[in-house]
Design a protein around this motif. Structure first.
Motif, PDB file in Angstrom:
ATOM      1  N   MET A 117      12.929  70.970 153.955  1.00  0.00           N
ATOM      2  CA  MET A 117      12.919  72.173 154.781  1.00  0.00           C
ATOM      3  C   MET A 117      12.084  73.240 154.105  1.00  0.00           C
ATOM      4  O   MET A 117      12.271  73.533 152.932  1.00  0.00           O
ATOM      5  CB  MET A 117      14.357  72.629 154.938  1.00  0.00           C
ATOM      6  CG  MET A 117      14.492  73.865 155.742  1.00  0.00           C
ATOM      7  SD  MET A 117      16.162  74.499 155.544  1.00  0.00           S
ATOM      8  CE  MET A 117      17.141  72.994 155.569  1.00  0.00           C
ATOM      9  N   SER A 118      11.180  73.808 154.824  1.00  0.00           N
ATOM     10  CA  SER A 118      10.304  74.798 154.195  1.00  0.00           C
ATOM     11  C   SER A 118      11.032  76.122 154.053  1.00  0.00           C
ATOM     12  O   SER A 118      11.925  76.445 154.814  1.00  0.00           O
ATOM     13  CB  SER A 118       9.034  74.991 155.025  1.00  0.00           C
ATOM     14  OG  SER A 118       9.224  76.012 155.959  1.00  0.00           O
ATOM     15  N   GLN A 119      10.658  76.869 153.068  1.00  0.00           N
ATOM     16  CA  GLN A 119      11.314  78.131 152.738  1.00  0.00           C
ATOM     17  C   GLN A 119      11.306  79.115 153.908  1.00  0.00           C
ATOM     18  O   GLN A 119      12.253  79.838 154.128  1.00  0.00           O
ATOM     19  CB  GLN A 119      10.571  78.754 151.541  1.00  0.00           C
ATOM     20  CG  GLN A 119      11.379  79.772 150.783  1.00  0.00           C
ATOM     21  CD  GLN A 119      12.492  79.123 149.967  1.00  0.00           C
ATOM     22  OE1 GLN A 119      12.530  77.909 149.772  1.00  0.00           O
ATOM     23  NE2 GLN A 119      13.401  79.934 149.501  1.00  0.00           N
ATOM     24  N   SER A 120      10.214  79.099 154.686  1.00  0.00           N
ATOM     25  CA  SER A 120      10.044  80.114 155.719  1.00  0.00           C
ATOM     26  C   SER A 120      10.991  79.909 156.893  1.00  0.00           C
ATOM     27  O   SER A 120      11.236  80.813 157.657  1.00  0.00           O
ATOM     28  CB  SER A 120       8.604  80.110 156.219  1.00  0.00           C
ATOM     29  OG  SER A 120       8.338  78.861 156.818  1.00  0.00           O
ATOM     30  N   GLU A 121      11.536  78.694 157.049  1.00  0.00           N
ATOM     31  CA  GLU A 121      12.474  78.466 158.141  1.00  0.00           C
ATOM     32  C   GLU A 121      13.836  79.051 157.856  1.00  0.00           C
ATOM     33  O   GLU A 121      14.661  79.176 158.742  1.00  0.00           O
ATOM     34  CB  GLU A 121      12.638  76.968 158.375  1.00  0.00           C
ATOM     35  CG  GLU A 121      11.589  76.386 159.284  1.00  0.00           C
ATOM     36  CD  GLU A 121      11.810  74.906 159.436  1.00  0.00           C
ATOM     37  OE1 GLU A 121      12.970  74.500 159.617  1.00  0.00           O
ATOM     38  OE2 GLU A 121      10.829  74.159 159.336  1.00  0.00           O
ATOM     39  N   LEU A 122      14.062  79.399 156.577  1.00  0.00           N
ATOM     40  CA  LEU A 122      15.359  79.931 156.207  1.00  0.00           C
ATOM     41  C   LEU A 122      15.378  81.435 156.400  1.00  0.00           C
ATOM     42  O   LEU A 122      14.529  82.147 155.875  1.00  0.00           O
ATOM     43  CB  LEU A 122      15.659  79.621 154.743  1.00  0.00           C
ATOM     44  CG  LEU A 122      16.063  78.189 154.431  1.00  0.00           C
ATOM     45  CD1 LEU A 122      16.302  78.030 152.946  1.00  0.00           C
ATOM     46  CD2 LEU A 122      17.290  77.793 155.211  1.00  0.00           C
ATOM     47  N   THR A 123      16.334  81.912 157.181  1.00  0.00           N
ATOM     48  CA  THR A 123      16.499  83.351 157.309  1.00  0.00           C
ATOM     49  C   THR A 123      17.258  83.892 156.111  1.00  0.00           C
ATOM     50  O   THR A 123      16.888  84.899 155.524  1.00  0.00           O
ATOM     51  CB  THR A 123      17.266  83.676 158.597  1.00  0.00           C
ATOM     52  OG1 THR A 123      16.480  83.233 159.695  1.00  0.00           O
ATOM     53  CG2 THR A 123      17.507  85.162 158.738  1.00  0.00           C
ATOM     54  N   LEU A 124      18.304  83.184 155.752  1.00  0.00           N
ATOM     55  CA  LEU A 124      19.165  83.671 154.676  1.00  0.00           C
ATOM     56  C   LEU A 124      19.523  82.550 153.717  1.00  0.00           C
ATOM     57  O   LEU A 124      19.736  81.408 154.128  1.00  0.00           O
ATOM     58  CB  LEU A 124      20.459  84.250 155.259  1.00  0.00           C
ATOM     59  CG  LEU A 124      21.410  84.876 154.259  1.00  0.00           C
ATOM     60  CD1 LEU A 124      20.953  86.264 153.875  1.00  0.00           C
ATOM     61  CD2 LEU A 124      22.828  84.915 154.819  1.00  0.00           C
ATOM     62  N   GLN A 125      19.544  82.908 152.451  1.00  0.00           N
ATOM     63  CA  GLN A 125      19.909  81.947 151.432  1.00  0.00           C
ATOM     64  C   GLN A 125      20.805  82.665 150.423  1.00  0.00           C
ATOM     65  O   GLN A 125      20.346  83.557 149.712  1.00  0.00           O
ATOM     66  CB  GLN A 125      18.622  81.485 150.743  1.00  0.00           C
ATOM     67  CG  GLN A 125      18.611  80.049 150.360  1.00  0.00           C
ATOM     68  CD  GLN A 125      17.282  79.669 149.753  1.00  0.00           C
ATOM     69  OE1 GLN A 125      16.288  80.384 149.860  1.00  0.00           O
ATOM     70  NE2 GLN A 125      17.254  78.542 149.083  1.00  0.00           N
ATOM     71  N   VAL A 126      22.062  82.321 150.427  1.00  0.00           N
ATOM     72  CA  VAL A 126      22.993  82.952 149.489  1.00  0.00           C
ATOM     73  C   VAL A 126      23.163  82.009 148.301  1.00  0.00           C
ATOM     74  O   VAL A 126      23.495  80.840 148.470  1.00  0.00           O
ATOM     75  CB  VAL A 126      24.346  83.218 150.174  1.00  0.00           C
ATOM     76  CG1 VAL A 126      25.368  83.729 149.177  1.00  0.00           C
ATOM     77  CG2 VAL A 126      24.178  84.194 151.316  1.00  0.00           C
ATOM     78  N   GLU A 127      22.889  82.519 147.111  1.00  0.00           N
ATOM     79  CA  GLU A 127      22.948  81.657 145.922  1.00  0.00           C
ATOM     80  C   GLU A 127      23.923  82.213 144.901  1.00  0.00           C
ATOM     81  O   GLU A 127      23.726  83.307 144.375  1.00  0.00           O
ATOM     82  CB  GLU A 127      21.548  81.564 145.281  1.00  0.00           C
ATOM     83  CG  GLU A 127      20.538  80.869 146.173  1.00  0.00           C
ATOM     84  CD  GLU A 127      19.126  80.974 145.613  1.00  0.00           C
ATOM     85  OE1 GLU A 127      18.962  81.511 144.497  1.00  0.00           O
ATOM     86  OE2 GLU A 127      18.198  80.526 146.308  1.00  0.00           O
ATOM     87  N   ASP A 128      24.952  81.448 144.650  1.00  0.00           N
ATOM     88  CA  ASP A 128      25.919  81.764 143.595  1.00  0.00           C
ATOM     89  C   ASP A 128      26.416  83.209 143.680  1.00  0.00           C
ATOM     90  O   ASP A 128      26.559  83.896 142.670  1.00  0.00           O
ATOM     91  CB  ASP A 128      25.284  81.500 142.220  1.00  0.00           C
ATOM     92  CG  ASP A 128      26.363  81.437 141.137  1.00  0.00           C
ATOM     93  OD1 ASP A 128      27.500  81.073 141.469  1.00  0.00           O
ATOM     94  OD2 ASP A 128      26.067  81.780 139.981  1.00  0.00           O
ATOM     95  N   LEU A 129      26.669  83.665 144.885  1.00  0.00           N
ATOM     96  CA  LEU A 129      27.106  85.058 145.079  1.00  0.00           C
ATOM     97  C   LEU A 129      28.508  85.281 144.519  1.00  0.00           C
ATOM     98  O   LEU A 129      29.434  84.514 144.796  1.00  0.00           O
ATOM     99  CB  LEU A 129      27.095  85.401 146.575  1.00  0.00           C
ATOM    100  CG  LEU A 129      27.621  86.790 146.945  1.00  0.00           C
ATOM    101  CD1 LEU A 129      26.680  87.874 146.437  1.00  0.00           C
ATOM    102  CD2 LEU A 129      27.814  86.902 148.447  1.00  0.00           C
ATOM    103  N   GLN A 130      28.630  86.339 143.718  1.00  0.00           N
ATOM    104  CA  GLN A 130      29.950  86.723 143.205  1.00  0.00           C
ATOM    105  C   GLN A 130      30.192  88.187 143.539  1.00  0.00           C
ATOM    106  O   GLN A 130      29.402  89.042 143.161  1.00  0.00           O
ATOM    107  CB  GLN A 130      29.999  86.554 141.678  1.00  0.00           C
ATOM    108  CG  GLN A 130      29.872  85.109 141.243  1.00  0.00           C
ATOM    109  CD  GLN A 130      29.354  85.006 139.824  1.00  0.00           C
ATOM    110  OE1 GLN A 130      28.485  85.755 139.408  1.00  0.00           O
ATOM    111  NE2 GLN A 130      29.921  84.075 139.092  1.00  0.00           N
ATOM    112  N   THR A 131      31.255  88.454 144.254  1.00  0.00           N
ATOM    113  CA  THR A 131      31.620  89.843 144.542  1.00  0.00           C
ATOM    114  C   THR A 131      33.032  90.085 144.034  1.00  0.00           C
ATOM    115  O   THR A 131      33.979  89.432 144.482  1.00  0.00           O
ATOM    116  CB  THR A 131      31.542  90.126 146.048  1.00  0.00           C
ATOM    117  OG1 THR A 131      30.245  89.762 146.516  1.00  0.00           O
ATOM    118  CG2 THR A 131      31.781  91.606 146.331  1.00  0.00           C
ATOM    119  N   TYR A 132      33.132  90.970 143.073  1.00  0.00           N
ATOM    120  CA  TYR A 132      34.434  91.234 142.448  1.00  0.00           C
ATOM    121  C   TYR A 132      34.877  92.658 142.740  1.00  0.00           C
ATOM    122  O   TYR A 132      34.064  93.565 142.865  1.00  0.00           O
ATOM    123  CB  TYR A 132      34.351  91.077 140.917  1.00  0.00           C
ATOM    124  CG  TYR A 132      33.998  89.684 140.431  1.00  0.00           C
ATOM    125  CD1 TYR A 132      33.981  88.589 141.294  1.00  0.00           C
ATOM    126  CD2 TYR A 132      33.710  89.461 139.086  1.00  0.00           C
ATOM    127  CE1 TYR A 132      33.664  87.327 140.833  1.00  0.00           C
ATOM    128  CE2 TYR A 132      33.387  88.197 138.611  1.00  0.00           C
ATOM    129  CZ  TYR A 132      33.362  87.128 139.494  1.00  0.00           C
ATOM    130  OH  TYR A 132      33.047  85.882 139.033  1.00  0.00           O
TER     131      TYR A 132
END
Ligand SMILES: Nc1ncnc2c1ncn2[C@@H]1O[C@H](COP(=O)(O)OP(=O)(O)O)[C@@H](O)[C@H]1O
Ligand code: SF4
Ligand SMILES: [Mg+2]
Lengths: 327, 316
Positions: free
Chosen positions: A1-16
């Motif tokens: 999948m090409s990068q441009s097709e992705l609207t959002l990419q959440v990576e290892d998100l931490q919210t404390y």
């Protein structure tokens, strides 16, 4: 999948949330992505961190909360690093949010036209009249009749379903790339819920808008989303194609969730209920967070399981997943 | 109808009350006067009749708009009050103005930054404003600004000019300087109240979904606070302060006495000292009428501010 097709990419998100009693790890290292025009479902019990995920993407986490780590790549930009002024340009323009309770999201003392046009004028220098015109069109788009008259109304003059349509119309005003819908139909009755689901789906197909549909109700996303992420205690425990996950759940928590849905149960059988309650995120014991409620738990589960990929596009965070439709 | 009943009960209470306090004749009439003279005076004032008859006469006259003549000044009591009313209203209005225009921003700042030093300072100030007695603060202000620093005058109205035929102080520099100390003194309590209301309202509103939703639309902080939050906190602030306006007028008695402000408050204290019954009764009836009118006006403003009330459907 090409990068441009992705609207959002959440990576290892931490919210404390750094409370007096300690850090509440409301979101603790989640990964998922959303393609252009795709609807993904974010499912889990209340308190599992779904809303916090949505607010994190919007950059609307208030102290004592903070994004403690990870990246949120939106159209190639990391939103976590973005200065507030630039984030404000994205908020409401590129990413829109719809809330759970339509009774509470509209300001009770401001007219609908004020609340709609301000959302446009915050991002574009156009005349008030043009903004009003667009607000009117948006109301028409979500199926509100005589929009001209409706613009002059106050929120309390609308029913719950109508208010949620107004909120959706506001989300659509600036033609965003991504809409985060946080349990938008939970407070509505079933018929109106079905209408809104249908319209949301149509919309994404027509405009290419991506959508994250947050809910605690599996049945809601079943016919709507293409992929699903199941959240438990701040983590994604299972992820995959919607049909695959529903037909063949691997994680014991997903398994329990599906068992507790009436329509998927055999008639006459008592509804399954996952025993126990969601654990407090404050004093989370090490190891798998679902351990205390899990039928399959063993001593192995005293350490945190890492995500495994039983098949391409599928992810399960469990040492003893149910296997390939056997059970 | 209801208001009329309130007025009637009020007038009776006041009438009996003033009777119980003492006989105005003892104070008003020269003690050296002979018996015949005293009796003539009593007759002239109508004090020889039994109480219920006096009250009846008063009622009949009152319904014709005549609340009696002042024993002391020998002019109609209403006219006397009319003359003093502008001074009191000006003082009260200016005090309210100060309370609102200082209290709202201070309270909102305290509500937005509850933990910061500025938020704490504002709240400490408002606690002081609540707990220090008005007369003590007034005296301290006179001591500091009038006696010690000599910046502001301590008594009187100063120069006045006519505005629509009513004398006002605030349009001349001299008058304004006279107005400042008593107005601040009178405003202090309302200011503290406004700060509290604005702070509580702001804190509550900031947690509401509609504020988060407004932020999610990408609005600037200024717009979220000055439009979305402000409009909502105006509802409790205007309601409470509107009702307090009557209190401000009533409370001006203390301030007017300390600062020798020639308003109704000072008049009533002077009248009570000499048991000038028609003035006392007229003043109290006037005050009650004012309260009733203020309540009505507040209801109207309230419904203008809150669209949910405007349409009369509180159910939803
Ligand atoms: N302001 C806050 N302060 C402390 N903890 C919070 C705060 N907001 C959320 N949380 C924590 O985050 C967890 C997840 O909340 P949320 O994302 O709202 O769950 P849900 O999945 O029901 O949307 C909650 O259980 C709570 O413990
Ligand atoms: S890791 Fe263990 S405790 Fe956790 S869900 Fe899997 S089997 Fe249950
Ligand atoms: Mg939620």
């Amino acid at each position: 999948m090409s990068q441009s097709e992705l609207t959002l990419q959440v990576e290892d998100l931490q919210t404390y949330f750094y409370t007096r009693e300690g850090a509440v790890k409301a979101v603790d290292g989640i990964n998922f992505d959303v393609k252009k025009g795709e609807i993904i479902g974010l499912v889990g019990e209340s308190g599992s961190g779904k809303s916090v995920t949505g607010f994190s993407i919007m950059g609307l986490i208030d102290p004592p909360g903070r994004i403690a780590g990870g990246r949120i790549m939106f159209n190639g930009t990391d939103l976590v690093k973005l200065p507030e002024a630039e984030m404000r340009d994205i908020r409401g323009k590129k990413i829109a949010l719809i809330f759970q309770d339509p009774m509470m999201t509209l300001n009770p003392v401001l007219r609908i036209d004020t609340q709609m046009t301000e959302a446009i004028l915050a991002h574009e220098k156009i005349s008030k009249e043009d903004a009003r015109q667009r607000a009117r069109d948006a109301l028409g788009q979500v199926g509100i009749s005589s929009p001209d008259q409706r613009l002059k109304s106050y929120p309390h003059q609308f029913s719950g379903g109508m208010r949620q349509r107004v909120a959706i119309a506001i989300a659509l005003l600036n033609k965003p790339d991504l809409i985060i819908a946080d349990e938008p139909t939970t407070a509505l009755d079933v018929t109106i819920q079905a209408q809104i689901l249908f319209e949301a789906q149509k919309l994404c197909r027509e405009t290419g808008t991506a959508m994250i549909w947050i809910t605690h109700d599996l049945t809601v996303v079943a016919g709507l989303a293409s992929r699903i992420c199941v959240m438990y205690a701040g983590r994604i425990v299972e992820k995959g194609d919607i049909d695959e996950v529903l037909d063949d759940p691997r994680h014991p928590y997903t398994y329990g969730l599906i068992g507790s849905v009436p329509s998927r149960n055999k008639r006459g059988m008592p509804l399954y209920q996952i025993p126990g309650m969601t654990p407090s995120l404050l004093k989370l014991a090490p190891g798998c967070a679902f351990r205390q409620r899990c039928e399959r738990a063993t001593d192995t589960c005293l350490v945190m399981p890492e995500p495994q990929q039983p098949q391409p596009g599928r992810e399960v965070r469990c040492f003893h997943p149910y296997g390939g439709g056997g059970e | 109808m209801q208001s009329g009943l309130v007025l009637l009960v009020m007038s009776l209470l006041v009438f009996v009350g003033v009777f119980a306090i003492g006989n105005p004749v003892d104070i008003l009439i020269n003690p050296d006067a002979d018996q015949a003279e005293i009796e003539r005076a009593i007759k002239a004032l109508g004090l020889d009749k039994p109480m219920w008859e006096q009250y009846w006469i008063f009622l009949v006259n009152a319904l014709q708009g005549d609340l009696g003549r002042s024993f002391v000044f020998n002019i109609p009591a209403l006219q006397l009050i009319w003359q003093r009313m502008p001074a009191t209203l000006e003082l009260a209005a200016f005090a309210m103005f100060l309370a609102i225009f200082m209290g709202l921003p201070l309270g909102m700042i305290a509500g937005l930054k509850p933990g910061s030093w500025i938020g704490r300072t504002i709240m400490t100030g408002s606690i002081l404003g609540f707990s220090l007695p008005t007369f003590w603060v007034g005296l301290m202000m006179i001591l500091l600004f009038a006696v010690y620093l000599g910046w502001l005058p301590a008594s009187g109205r100063g120069e006045t000019v006519d505005l629509f035929g009513v004398p006002v102080s605030f349009l001349t520099l001299n008058g304004l300087s006279h107005l400042l100390l008593p107005a601040i003194n009178l405003a202090l309590f309302k200011l503290s109240l406004t700060i509290r209301l604005a702070r509580a309202g702001t804190r509550e509103a900031m947690l509401m979904d509609y504020v988060k939703f407004a932020k999610a639309k990408g609005l600037s902080n200024a717009r979220v606070i000055l439009v979305h939050v402000f409009k909502n906190i105006m509802i409790p602030v205007v309601t409470v302060l509107g009702l307090e306006l009557g209190n401000v007028i009533a409370f001006s008695v203390v301030t007017e006495t300390i600062f020798a402000w020639p308003g109704m408050g000072k008049l009533i204290i002077d009248s009570i000292n000499v048991l000038d019954r028609p003035v006392i009764v007229a003043y109290l009836l006037m005050t009650v009428t004012m309260f009733i009118v203020i309540n009505l006006v507040v209801d109207v403003i309230y419904s203008l501010l809150d669209p949910r009330v405007r349409l009369g459907d509180l159910k939803s």
